[in-house]
Scaffold this motif. Structure first.
Motif, PDB file in Angstrom:
ATOM      1  N   THR A  29     -10.928 -17.905  17.786  1.00 42.74           N
ATOM      2  CA  THR A  29     -12.224 -17.413  17.343  1.00 42.74           C
ATOM      3  C   THR A  29     -13.327 -18.218  18.009  1.00 42.74           C
ATOM      4  O   THR A  29     -13.143 -19.393  18.312  1.00 42.74           O
ATOM      5  CB  THR A  29     -12.382 -17.483  15.808  1.00 42.74           C
ATOM      6  OG1 THR A  29     -13.623 -16.866  15.440  1.00 42.74           O
ATOM      7  CG2 THR A  29     -12.363 -18.916  15.296  1.00 42.74           C
ATOM      8  N   SER A  30     -14.443 -17.556  18.224  1.00 45.12           N
ATOM      9  CA  SER A  30     -15.625 -18.280  18.697  1.00 45.12           C
ATOM     10  C   SER A  30     -16.477 -18.692  17.504  1.00 45.12           C
ATOM     11  O   SER A  30     -17.433 -19.445  17.656  1.00 45.12           O
ATOM     12  CB  SER A  30     -16.440 -17.408  19.656  1.00 45.12           C
ATOM     13  OG  SER A  30     -17.017 -16.312  18.959  1.00 45.12           O
ATOM     14  N   GLY A  31     -16.151 -18.167  16.324  1.00 46.14           N
ATOM     15  CA  GLY A  31     -16.949 -18.452  15.131  1.00 46.14           C
ATOM     16  C   GLY A  31     -18.345 -17.902  15.309  1.00 46.14           C
ATOM     17  O   GLY A  31     -18.545 -16.811  15.842  1.00 46.14           O
ATOM     18  N   ALA A  32     -19.346 -18.667  14.911  1.00 46.36           N
ATOM     19  CA  ALA A  32     -20.744 -18.241  15.047  1.00 46.36           C
ATOM     20  C   ALA A  32     -21.277 -18.511  16.448  1.00 46.36           C
ATOM     21  O   ALA A  32     -22.357 -18.048  16.806  1.00 46.36           O
ATOM     22  CB  ALA A  32     -21.603 -18.962  14.010  1.00 46.36           C
ATOM     23  N   THR A  33     -20.503 -19.232  17.261  1.00 46.31           N
ATOM     24  CA  THR A  33     -20.925 -19.593  18.608  1.00 46.31           C
ATOM     25  C   THR A  33     -20.827 -18.403  19.553  1.00 46.31           C
ATOM     26  O   THR A  33     -19.829 -17.683  19.554  1.00 46.31           O
ATOM     27  CB  THR A  33     -20.046 -20.732  19.148  1.00 46.31           C
ATOM     28  OG1 THR A  33     -20.106 -21.825  18.250  1.00 46.31           O
ATOM     29  CG2 THR A  33     -20.490 -21.172  20.530  1.00 46.31           C
ATOM     30  N   VAL A  34     -21.844 -18.216  20.361  1.00 42.50           N
ATOM     31  CA  VAL A  34     -21.806 -17.190  21.400  1.00 42.50           C
ATOM     32  C   VAL A  34     -21.173 -17.819  22.636  1.00 42.50           C
ATOM     33  O   VAL A  34     -21.593 -18.884  23.076  1.00 42.50           O
ATOM     34  CB  VAL A  34     -23.234 -16.679  21.726  1.00 42.50           C
ATOM     35  CG1 VAL A  34     -23.199 -15.717  22.911  1.00 42.50           C
ATOM     36  CG2 VAL A  34     -23.856 -16.009  20.503  1.00 42.50           C
ATOM     37  N   LYS A  80     -20.632  -3.798  17.829  1.00 45.41           N
ATOM     38  CA  LYS A  80     -19.471  -4.510  17.285  1.00 45.41           C
ATOM     39  C   LYS A  80     -18.293  -3.556  17.356  1.00 45.41           C
ATOM     40  O   LYS A  80     -18.438  -2.363  17.079  1.00 45.41           O
ATOM     41  CB  LYS A  80     -19.711  -4.948  15.838  1.00 45.41           C
ATOM     42  CG  LYS A  80     -20.804  -5.992  15.708  1.00 45.41           C
ATOM     43  CD  LYS A  80     -20.957  -6.440  14.264  1.00 45.41           C
ATOM     44  CE  LYS A  80     -22.059  -7.489  14.137  1.00 45.41           C
ATOM     45  NZ  LYS A  80     -22.188  -7.976  12.751  1.00 45.41           N
ATOM     46  N   ARG A 104     -19.383 -12.899  20.478  1.00 49.16           N
ATOM     47  CA  ARG A 104     -18.739 -13.603  19.374  1.00 49.16           C
ATOM     48  C   ARG A 104     -17.459 -12.815  19.120  1.00 49.16           C
ATOM     49  O   ARG A 104     -17.487 -11.579  19.159  1.00 49.16           O
ATOM     50  CB  ARG A 104     -19.606 -13.591  18.113  1.00 49.16           C
ATOM     51  CG  ARG A 104     -20.833 -14.446  18.198  1.00 49.16           C
ATOM     52  CD  ARG A 104     -21.560 -14.462  16.836  1.00 49.16           C
ATOM     53  NE  ARG A 104     -22.835 -15.104  16.978  1.00 49.16           N
ATOM     54  CZ  ARG A 104     -23.991 -14.487  17.221  1.00 49.16           C
ATOM     55  NH1 ARG A 104     -24.039 -13.171  17.320  1.00 49.16           N
ATOM     56  NH2 ARG A 104     -25.098 -15.171  17.351  1.00 49.16           N
ATOM     57  N   VAL A 161     -23.142  -9.660  22.550  1.00 50.19           N
ATOM     58  CA  VAL A 161     -24.466 -10.258  22.402  1.00 50.19           C
ATOM     59  C   VAL A 161     -25.290 -10.093  23.680  1.00 50.19           C
ATOM     60  O   VAL A 161     -26.510  -9.958  23.626  1.00 50.19           O
ATOM     61  CB  VAL A 161     -24.335 -11.754  22.013  1.00 50.19           C
ATOM     62  CG1 VAL A 161     -25.686 -12.417  21.919  1.00 50.19           C
ATOM     63  CG2 VAL A 161     -23.571 -11.882  20.701  1.00 50.19           C
ATOM     64  N   THR A 221     -13.169 -12.813  17.279  1.00 53.37           N
ATOM     65  CA  THR A 221     -12.032 -13.402  16.581  1.00 53.37           C
ATOM     66  C   THR A 221     -10.804 -12.608  16.990  1.00 53.37           C
ATOM     67  O   THR A 221     -10.856 -11.375  17.078  1.00 53.37           O
ATOM     68  CB  THR A 221     -12.204 -13.353  15.048  1.00 53.37           C
ATOM     69  OG1 THR A 221     -13.399 -14.064  14.706  1.00 53.37           O
ATOM     70  CG2 THR A 221     -11.030 -13.994  14.334  1.00 53.37           C
ATOM     71  N   GLU A 252     -18.357  -8.868  18.935  1.00 57.48           N
ATOM     72  CA  GLU A 252     -19.773  -8.519  18.910  1.00 57.48           C
ATOM     73  C   GLU A 252     -20.325  -8.813  20.292  1.00 57.48           C
ATOM     74  O   GLU A 252     -20.254  -9.951  20.762  1.00 57.48           O
ATOM     75  CB  GLU A 252     -20.519  -9.349  17.870  1.00 57.48           C
ATOM     76  CG  GLU A 252     -22.014  -9.090  17.870  1.00 57.48           C
ATOM     77  CD  GLU A 252     -22.795 -10.022  16.953  1.00 57.48           C
ATOM     78  OE1 GLU A 252     -24.027  -9.866  16.898  1.00 57.48           O
ATOM     79  OE2 GLU A 252     -22.191 -10.908  16.313  1.00 57.48           O
TER      80      GLU A 252
END
Length: 163
Positions: free
Chosen positions: A79-84, A108, A59, A142, A61, A140
């Motif tokens: 940004t990917s926002g909340a999307t992985v 992070k 993730r 993941v 920004t 972040e």
């Protein structure tokens, strides 16, 4: 008579430079950029470590670097926002790949990228990134999916945790 020709040529040259802004380029804005790549971990991960050639799940920004703002985060450009999202670090700007290298899953990090390791002298006009502009990313990590297959072991595809 011989003196007039060089004098006229010098006058024409000076007039030409004045018409185009003096030739100094002083009117063009200079994009701000950090002097070097800076990686600041805000959370240390404990999972699989990413390398500069890894495929990663993140993730993130991204902002234009602005040295007049605390945290250097100017205008957000992606940004990917909340999307992985998953991609190979071989397909991104060098500073992003170098900034993620060494991170472990669950970590992070804020990455300050100088223009030379970002979009360089050409910038990225479609994203509104000026030539030489520095970038800032909050990332972040993941997962590191490709590493799991190379190890020949079973891992959870998103977390990097051994099964």
């Amino acid at each position: 008579m011989n003196f007039k020709l060089p004098l006229i040529a010098a006058f024409v040259a000076a007039l030409s430079l004045t018409a185009c802004g003096g030739g100094s380029g002083g009117n063009a804005p200079v994009a701000a950029s950090p002097a070097a790549l800076v990686k600041t971990d805000t959370v240390l991960g404990t999972g699989t470590e990413a390398t500069a050639n890894s495929t990663v799940s993140v993730r993130y920004t991204g902002w234009i670097y602005d040295d007049k703002i605390a945290g250097f985060k100017g205008r957000q450009f992606d940004t990917s926002g909340a999307t992985v999202v998953e991609f190979s670090l071989n397909g991104v700007v060098a500073g992003f790949a170098q900034g993620i290298a060494g991170m472990k899953v669950g970590g992070k990090r804020t990455i300050l990228i100088p223009g030379s390791l970002g979009y360089g002298a050409n910038g990225n006009p479609s994203a509104g990134i000026a030539p030489g502009a520095g970038l800032v990313f909050d990332v972040e990590l993941v997962g590191v999916p490709l590493a799991w297959w190379l190890l020949g072991e079973k891992f959870h595809w998103r977390t990097g945790t051994a099964i």
